[in-house]
Design an enzyme around this catalytic site. Structure first.
Site, mmCIF file in Angstrom:
data_model
loop_
_atom_site.group_PDB
_atom_site.id
_atom_site.type_symbol
_atom_site.label_atom_id
_atom_site.label_comp_id
_atom_site.label_asym_id
_atom_site.label_seq_id
_atom_site.Cartn_x
_atom_site.Cartn_y
_atom_site.Cartn_z
ATOM 1 N N PRO A 2 0.804 -1.288 0.131
ATOM 2 C CA PRO A 2 0.181 -0.010 0.134
ATOM 3 C C PRO A 2 0.872 1.264 0.178
ATOM 4 C CG PRO A 2 -0.833 -1.488 1.597
ATOM 5 C CD PRO A 2 0.560 -1.857 1.388
ATOM 6 N N GLU A 3 0.489 1.929 -0.860
ATOM 7 C CA GLU A 3 1.139 3.542 -0.975
ATOM 8 C C GLU A 3 -0.077 4.531 -0.841
ATOM 9 O OE1 GLU A 3 4.167 4.496 -3.938
ATOM 10 O OE2 GLU A 3 4.627 2.304 -4.056
ATOM 11 N N LYS A 60 0.846 7.520 4.709
ATOM 12 C CA LYS A 60 0.269 6.189 4.361
ATOM 13 C C LYS A 60 -0.504 5.964 5.941
ATOM 14 C CE LYS A 60 4.408 5.113 2.427
ATOM 15 N NZ LYS A 60 5.394 4.003 2.110
ATOM 16 N N ARG A 124 1.080 -10.510 6.135
ATOM 17 C CA ARG A 124 2.388 -10.340 6.475
ATOM 18 C C ARG A 124 2.520 -9.787 7.870
ATOM 19 N NH1 ARG A 124 5.934 -8.535 1.525
ATOM 20 N NH2 ARG A 124 7.454 -8.949 2.936
ATOM 21 N N ARG A 252 15.997 0.843 -2.159
ATOM 22 C CA ARG A 252 15.048 -0.064 -2.625
ATOM 23 C C ARG A 252 15.747 -0.238 -4.144
ATOM 24 N NH1 ARG A 252 10.239 0.992 -0.253
ATOM 25 N NH2 ARG A 252 9.613 -1.135 -1.340
#
Ligand SMILES: [Zn+2]
Length: 262
Positions: A2-3, A60, A124, A252
């Site tokens: 999710p962003e 977020k 997760r 990243r």
């Protein structure tokens, strides 16, 4: 993952479906999911009998205000979290690794008077729940970011420009896919020292962030970027056909075009 776009979809769902309903039960089966000293009993005491009055978001982080001078409930979706209200989730189910509703994945939830519920489902287990989160530890929300604010942030950092975009204390909400898409659209090399960007490059980057949020928001999420299908070995730039670079920038995996991103 999710962003800001996925979290905004969740916020919209909460705004439409979870407000002004009395909380009659609190489920916090996973104490590890509660952060900053919060206990299952503590969160139950804080929410029982209250209603959520506003669904907000900063970057977020999801924020639910409660009535009667109650606390703010903060929800983090982590890497795989989804918000469900009355069993329905926001957003495109195809982008999530699993849409099975395994009871053990329900890390936190409340039941509402008269039936119905709000749940956070997270396979997760990297999301979290807290009360009265420190909202100011987060930077400017990416949707609100002005050109002048981006100038101030970018021109005072020696970090790679992508690392600056991902730093939630400076700009809140951009994740790996949105940052790569914005840098690609803006023609800016992700590894470039932020401070070295010219005023024109900063303006192009600001426009690209806005366009990325608008276009990908309309298409359905952070996974719908034009660069997305080329994030693979042998991927090429959709603009000029150059073979994309794959590097680690800001910790990243990063895809960028060696020709038009300078
Ligand atoms: Zn290119």
């Amino acid at each position: 993952v999710p962003e800001i776009l996925e979290v905004e979809q969740a916020r919209t769902l909460l705004d439409i479906a979870a407000l002004d309903r009395v909380v009659v039960a609190v489920h916090a089966p996973d104490a590890w999911f509660l952060k900053r000293g919060l206990t299952p009993h503590g969160v139950e005491l804080a929410l029982l009998g209250r209603r959520f009055t506003t669904a907000r978001r900063r970057g977020k982080l999801l924020l639910l205000d409660t009535d009667g001078a109650g606390p703010v409930l903060g929800l983090h979706l982590g890497m795989s979290g989804r918000v469900l209200v009355d069993g329905a989730a926001a957003g495109d189910p195809l982008v999530y690794a699993s849409n099975r509703d395994v009871v053990a994945w329900r890390r936190f939830g409340v039941d509402f008077a008269g039936g119905g519920s709000l749940h956070l489902r997270d396979p997760r287990r990297l999301g979290s729940v807290e009360l009265d989160p420190d909202e100011d530890r987060l930077g400017i929300d990416a949707f609100e970011l002005s050109a002048r604010q981006l100038d101030g942030i970018v021109s005072t950092s020696r970090a790679p420009v992508k690392a600056v975009l991902l730093n939630q204390r400076r700009i809140a909400g951009l994740g790996n896919l949105l940052a790569d898409e914005a840098l690609w659209r803006g023609g800016v090399d992700p590894a470039r020292c932020a401070q070295s960007l010219s005023a024109d490059a900063r303006r192009a980057l600001h426009r690209a962030i806005r366009t990325t949020l608008r276009v990908l928001g309309r298409r359905g999420g952070s996974h719908t970027g034009s660069l997305m299908p080329e994030r693979r070995p042998g991927g090429v730039c959709p603009r000029d056909g150059a073979r994309l670079l794959r590097r680690t920038v800001g910790g990243r995996t990063t895809y960028s075009c060696p020709v038009h991103q300078r």
